[in-house]
Design a protein around this motif. Sequence first.
Motif, mmCIF file in Angstrom:
data_model
loop_
_atom_site.group_PDB
_atom_site.id
_atom_site.type_symbol
_atom_site.label_atom_id
_atom_site.label_comp_id
_atom_site.label_asym_id
_atom_site.label_seq_id
_atom_site.Cartn_x
_atom_site.Cartn_y
_atom_site.Cartn_z
ATOM 1 N N ALA A 294 31.078 23.572 17.711
ATOM 2 C CA ALA A 294 29.887 22.888 17.173
ATOM 3 C C ALA A 294 28.502 22.958 17.870
ATOM 4 O O ALA A 294 27.628 22.918 17.375
ATOM 5 N N LEU A 301 30.386 30.147 12.786
ATOM 6 C CA LEU A 301 30.818 29.617 11.742
ATOM 7 C C LEU A 301 32.405 30.084 11.878
ATOM 8 O O LEU A 301 32.806 30.918 11.975
ATOM 9 N N ALA A 309 37.635 24.395 11.337
ATOM 10 C CA ALA A 309 36.383 24.572 10.512
ATOM 11 C C ALA A 309 36.182 22.936 10.064
ATOM 12 O O ALA A 309 34.782 22.521 10.219
ATOM 13 N N LYS A 310 37.058 22.042 9.687
ATOM 14 C CA LYS A 310 36.606 20.905 9.167
ATOM 15 C C LYS A 310 36.375 19.856 10.507
ATOM 16 O O LYS A 310 35.374 19.134 10.472
ATOM 17 N N GLN A 313 32.864 20.831 11.431
ATOM 18 C CA GLN A 313 31.768 20.108 10.321
ATOM 19 C C GLN A 313 31.799 18.637 10.546
ATOM 20 O O GLN A 313 30.501 18.263 10.474
ATOM 21 N N ASP A 314 32.651 18.035 10.846
ATOM 22 C CA ASP A 314 32.838 16.451 11.148
ATOM 23 C C ASP A 314 31.534 16.111 12.398
ATOM 24 O O ASP A 314 31.017 15.355 11.932
ATOM 25 N N LEU A 316 29.143 18.118 13.425
ATOM 26 C CA LEU A 316 27.778 18.508 12.817
ATOM 27 C C LEU A 316 27.419 17.392 12.132
ATOM 28 O O LEU A 316 26.196 17.010 12.058
ATOM 29 N N GLU A 317 28.214 16.719 10.957
ATOM 30 C CA GLU A 317 27.574 16.033 10.295
ATOM 31 C C GLU A 317 27.352 14.476 11.145
ATOM 32 O O GLU A 317 26.394 13.818 10.660
#
Length: 326
Positions: A294, A301, A309-310, A313-314, A316-317
Amino acid sequence: MSTARAERLVNLVLALLSTRQYLTAERIRGIVPGYADAASDDAYFRMFERDKTELRELGIPLETGRNSAFDSIEGYRIARRDYELGEIDLAPDEATAVGLAVRLWDSPELTGQAQGALVKLRAAGVEVDNDARMVVEPRVRTEPAFGPLLAAVQNTQAVQFEYRRSGSPERRMRTLEPWGVVSWKARWYVVGHDRDRDAPRCFRLSRITGQVKPVGKRGVVQRPEDVNLLQFVGATGDSEPTPISTARLWVADDRAAGVRRRGKVVGRTTIGDDEGDVVEIELHFPESAADWIAAQGPDVLVLEPDVLAKGVQDRLEAVLQQGSGR
């Protein structure tokens, strides 16, 4: 240490570090956020004395002196020459590691209450060093259990929490007399006396589920004098084998050199309008790998596995939400 006191100490350091003049206690009271709440003069001076002692115990070089021979009252400042680190020479791999860490941090020059402190300094006629860049807002995430456990250590109070063992969905309630919270190999651990097993144990904070609840009275936990928390975690933490997994990542051209060094290029692909390599990399610790990946931002990516990947993503969000909430 409470959040309010920690913020006040940061503001005090900022004020004393941002001026070449000596600031008297009265001037500091009017400039530094947090001191105006003192109920009386005596309460303020007691607060200020505690803060000065705290800074000196932290190793911050607090100077006393007068701006001229006509000043009757001594003031305070922090000399940047004593506060700042000297020059550091880094090898290429060390520089890469520092670069990865920097990607996790947002370092605006001045933010929030810190900027207010400098505005008050200038309004009071105090010469402010315009090159001062001291305030750093961390974007490195700690576990939700970190704060309650640290408070329990400071209060010498037992705690209860649900804990999930590695590789098992089963959760068990633990009662712990915490001795300290330490970081070991990019993970946070709490070490203490496990009342259920009647033995010293360490627990990884990322496996603590739900809330950490204080149990019993404060002042009852006694940490053994001869225990070394880091050595204890190093000897017992992560003793369970962690399976190695392989991840496939897309890495933008001429970016993320650290990722490229650890992996193997197996192909080429285009993401959006950007070209890059497909890199396979073996991961011994997928949890910490999500933090590391991250930190690369849009340069890397995760193509697979989906769970990694999840996780990225968590993270970064969460950073985006923190940024939008400021």
